[in-house]
Design an enzyme around this catalytic site. Structure first.
Site, PDB file in Angstrom:
ATOM      1  N   SER A 299      -0.769  12.232  24.321  1.00 24.23           N
ATOM      2  CA  SER A 299      -1.488  11.645  25.460  1.00 24.23           C
ATOM      3  C   SER A 299      -3.000  11.755  25.294  1.00 24.23           C
ATOM      4  CB  SER A 299      -1.077  12.370  26.744  1.00 24.23           C
ATOM      5  OG  SER A 299      -1.901  11.986  27.816  1.00 24.23           O
TER       6      SER A 299
ATOM      7  N   THR B 267      -1.231   2.419  27.223  1.00 20.79           N
ATOM      8  CA  THR B 267      -0.471   2.444  28.477  1.00 20.79           C
ATOM      9  C   THR B 267      -1.158   1.531  29.484  1.00 20.79           C
ATOM     10  OG1 THR B 267       0.292   4.665  28.018  1.00 20.79           O
ATOM     11  CG2 THR B 267       0.422   3.931  30.307  1.00 20.79           C
TER      12      THR B 267
ATOM     13  N   LYS C 221       2.685   0.106  26.212  1.00 17.57           N
ATOM     14  CA  LYS C 221       3.634   0.914  27.008  1.00 17.57           C
ATOM     15  C   LYS C 221       3.515   0.560  28.490  1.00 17.57           C
ATOM     16  CE  LYS C 221       4.896   5.732  28.080  1.00 17.57           C
ATOM     17  NZ  LYS C 221       4.394   6.087  29.396  1.00 17.57           N
TER      18      LYS C 221
ATOM     19  N   HIS D 144       7.139   4.371  33.625  1.00 12.06           N
ATOM     20  CA  HIS D 144       6.371   5.612  33.736  1.00 12.06           C
ATOM     21  C   HIS D 144       7.187   6.685  34.472  1.00 12.06           C
ATOM     22  CE1 HIS D 144       2.017   6.622  32.913  1.00 12.06           C
ATOM     23  NE2 HIS D 144       2.348   7.704  33.578  1.00 12.06           N
TER      24      HIS D 144
HETATM   25  C1  FNR Z   1       3.824  11.195  32.140  1.00  7.15           C
HETATM   26  N1  FNR Z   1       3.764   9.950  31.514  1.00  7.15           N
HETATM   27  C2  FNR Z   1       2.620   9.585  30.831  1.00  7.15           C
HETATM   28  N2  FNR Z   1       2.573   8.378  30.163  1.00  7.15           N
HETATM   29  C3  FNR Z   1       1.499   8.046  29.442  1.00  7.15           C
HETATM   30  O1  FNR Z   1       1.484   6.966  28.856  1.00  7.15           O
HETATM   31  N3  FNR Z   1       0.437   8.909  29.337  1.00  7.15           N
HETATM   32  C4  FNR Z   1       0.407  10.113  29.964  1.00  7.15           C
HETATM   33  O2  FNR Z   1      -0.542  10.873  29.850  1.00  7.15           O
HETATM   34  C5  FNR Z   1       1.515  10.454  30.781  1.00  7.15           C
HETATM   35  N4  FNR Z   1       1.523  11.615  31.483  1.00  7.15           N
HETATM   36  C6  FNR Z   1       2.661  12.014  32.143  1.00  7.15           C
HETATM   37  C7  FNR Z   1       2.700  13.257  32.779  1.00  7.15           C
HETATM   38  C8  FNR Z   1       3.878  13.704  33.378  1.00  7.15           C
HETATM   39  C9  FNR Z   1       3.912  15.034  34.062  1.00  7.15           C
HETATM   40  C10 FNR Z   1       5.040  12.897  33.337  1.00  7.15           C
HETATM   41  C11 FNR Z   1       6.351  13.380  33.908  1.00  7.15           C
HETATM   42  C12 FNR Z   1       4.998  11.663  32.733  1.00  7.15           C
HETATM   43  C13 FNR Z   1       4.945   9.071  31.491  1.00  7.15           C
HETATM   44  C14 FNR Z   1       5.836   9.383  30.292  1.00  7.15           C
HETATM   45  O3  FNR Z   1       5.251   8.956  29.099  1.00  7.15           O
HETATM   46  C15 FNR Z   1       7.198   8.692  30.407  1.00  7.15           C
HETATM   47  O4  FNR Z   1       7.015   7.312  30.617  1.00  7.15           O
HETATM   48  C16 FNR Z   1       8.059   9.274  31.540  1.00  7.15           C
HETATM   49  O5  FNR Z   1       7.954  10.676  31.564  1.00  7.15           O
HETATM   50  C17 FNR Z   1       9.512   8.892  31.372  1.00  7.15           C
HETATM   51  O6  FNR Z   1      10.252   9.259  32.495  1.00  7.15           O
HETATM   52  P1  FNR Z   1      11.154  10.597  32.558  1.00  7.15           P
HETATM   53  O7  FNR Z   1      12.147  10.515  31.444  1.00  7.15           O
HETATM   54  O8  FNR Z   1      10.247  11.766  32.452  1.00  7.15           O
HETATM   55  O9  FNR Z   1      11.788  10.535  33.908  1.00  7.15           O
END
Ligand code: FNR
Length: 380
Positions: free
Chosen positions: A119, A169, A251, A275
């Site tokens: 990230s 993203t 994404k 997300h």
């Molecule tokens: C994320 N996600 C996310 N996506 C992204 O592109 N950059 C980021 O910095 C973050 N940060 C982030 C923090 C936290 C705490 C979570 C839970 C999620 C989204 C992540 O990449 C992904 O799309 C989701 O976590 C998928 O869903 P599930 O499987 O966690 O329910």
């Protein structure tokens, strides 16, 4: 088999095996505000729950006596071969969940061969994270900032650090309505956490220096001013396409029309994702969107949102995903047990996927076609 043999010798796995137990264990460890940030989603979290429940609507047809003793779970992604069809989705608060969390996840990537999508929001710099990933290729996830020079700087740094691709993203140019965080007034970055990629960036330092002298919280305020790009549109994708020769992966695509546009604007791949239900509530599960996104272009489509187990991975592959992203499960493994916890979660998910393919008679990922899945009937 190793787990059963260890059990016979009186040793149990360090972490709960099933997601529910893992989540409960993480709840014991995380402070409540951070837990709300990690576990929470948008609105009443209906879409977040739907993401998980959508998998239960599909069942794999078991096939017998087909010789599935040897399975091959390797996949090709953007010109490279990976040992398994999963990746770690970008998560921006790893360094808040556990000290040196980003580096611990990178080390788990190094030992498992499961790529980490690193990230923008991290407590270690993207260069440090890349180094810790060792021989496993890594991808850098960019939140396009509202400053083209900073965008270019982050992309150039990712190229120089040796990342194998840039993941842009596009679903988070503004944060969703997240009641848990709104109730606690909590966003980790406004507490100064996980901003190392910004702090270490020369262009960001210029932006901070432009704040009024002596301004308290200048870094956090500068960040808040540039994190989201309200005008984000396809010409920003064109600019990123110009800015890098690395594979460009978009994404946050759920609509087939947007998948087509991604292809028209030079993307090399798409991640079908909502997300994890953190951005919009009251919408569709990401899994429901997957088949049409896959059908819209010839681009490789990766998938995340709601994946909790190896069976979920198998189902997403059967619906056309090239690789499947793990989100919260590995974050909870990290929280409870550091790099070893991440490793156990990934190996558990992979072992379950592999075993399901064995018992149901699917020796290769290519055998996991949509026709292998059937809608689960409701109660008679
Ligand atoms: C994320 N996600 C996310 N996506 C992204 O592109 N950059 C980021 O910095 C973050 N940060 C982030 C923090 C936290 C705490 C979570 C839970 C999620 C989204 C992540 O990449 C992904 O799309 C989701 O976590 C998928 O869903 P599930 O499987 O966690 O329910």
């Amino acid at each position: 088999m190793g787990i059963y043999l260890a059990g016979a010798a009186g040793r149990k796995p360090a972490l709960p095996i099933a997601f529910e137990g893992l989540e409960a264990a993480a709840h014991q460890v995380l402070d409540p505000e951070l837990l709300g940030y990690v576990a929470g989603g948008a609105g009443d979290e209906r879409t977040q729950r739907l993401n998980v429940e959508a998998f239960a609507q599909w069942g794999l047809m078991p096939r017998m006596l087909v010789g599935a003793a040897q399975r091959d779970l390797s996949v090709e992604l953007f010109g490279q071969r990976f040992p398994s069809p999963i990746f770690m989705s970008p998560v921006g608060v790893l360094g808040a969940c556990r000290e040196d969390g980003d580096l611990a996840v990178a080390r788990a990537s190094a030992v498992t061969g499961v790529p980490m999508f690193a990230s923008t929001l991290s407590a270690a710099t993207l260069e440090q994270v890349r180094l810790a990933q060792g021989a496993t290729p890594g991808f850098f996830q960019l939140y396009p900032p509202n400053d083209p020079e900073l965008s270019q700087s982050l992309v150039s740094r990712a190229e120089a650090a040796g990342y194998a691709g840039i993941v842009v993203t596009v679903d988070t140019w503004v944060n969703g309505w997240r009641p848990r965080d709104l109730s606690s007034g909590y966003i980790p970055m406004l507490r100064g956490l996980c901003l190392e990629n910004y702090r270490s960036d020369p262009r960001f330092q210029e932006l901070v220096a432009a704040q009024p002298a002596g301004q308290a919280g200048a870094v956090e305020l500068t960040w808040a001013g540039i994190f989201g790009r309200p005008t984000l549109n396809w010409s920003d994708i064109d600019a990123l396409r110009e800015a890098t020769s690395l594979p460009l992966i978009i994404k946050g695509i759920c609509a087939p029309e947007d998948a087509k546009k991604a292809q028209d604007h030079g993307a090399d791949g798409i991640i079908c994702s909502n997300h994890g239900g953190r951005q919009a509530n009251g919408g569709l599960s990401a899994l429901q969107c997957l088949p049409a996104v896959v059908g819209a272009t010839g681009l490789p489509v990766l998938f995340d949102s709601g994946v909790r187990s190896g069976t979920d991975v198998v189902k997403a592959l059967a619906l056309g995903a090239r690789a499947v992203g793990i989100g919260r499960p590995y974050v909870y493994g990290l929280t409870v047990a550091g790099a070893a916890g991440v490793e156990q979660v990934l190996r558990g998910i992979l072992a379950e996927a592999d075993l399901l393919m064995a018992v149901d008679g699917y020796a290769a990922i290519a055998d996991l076609v949509p026709e292998a899945l059937h809608r689960v009937a409701g109660p008679a």
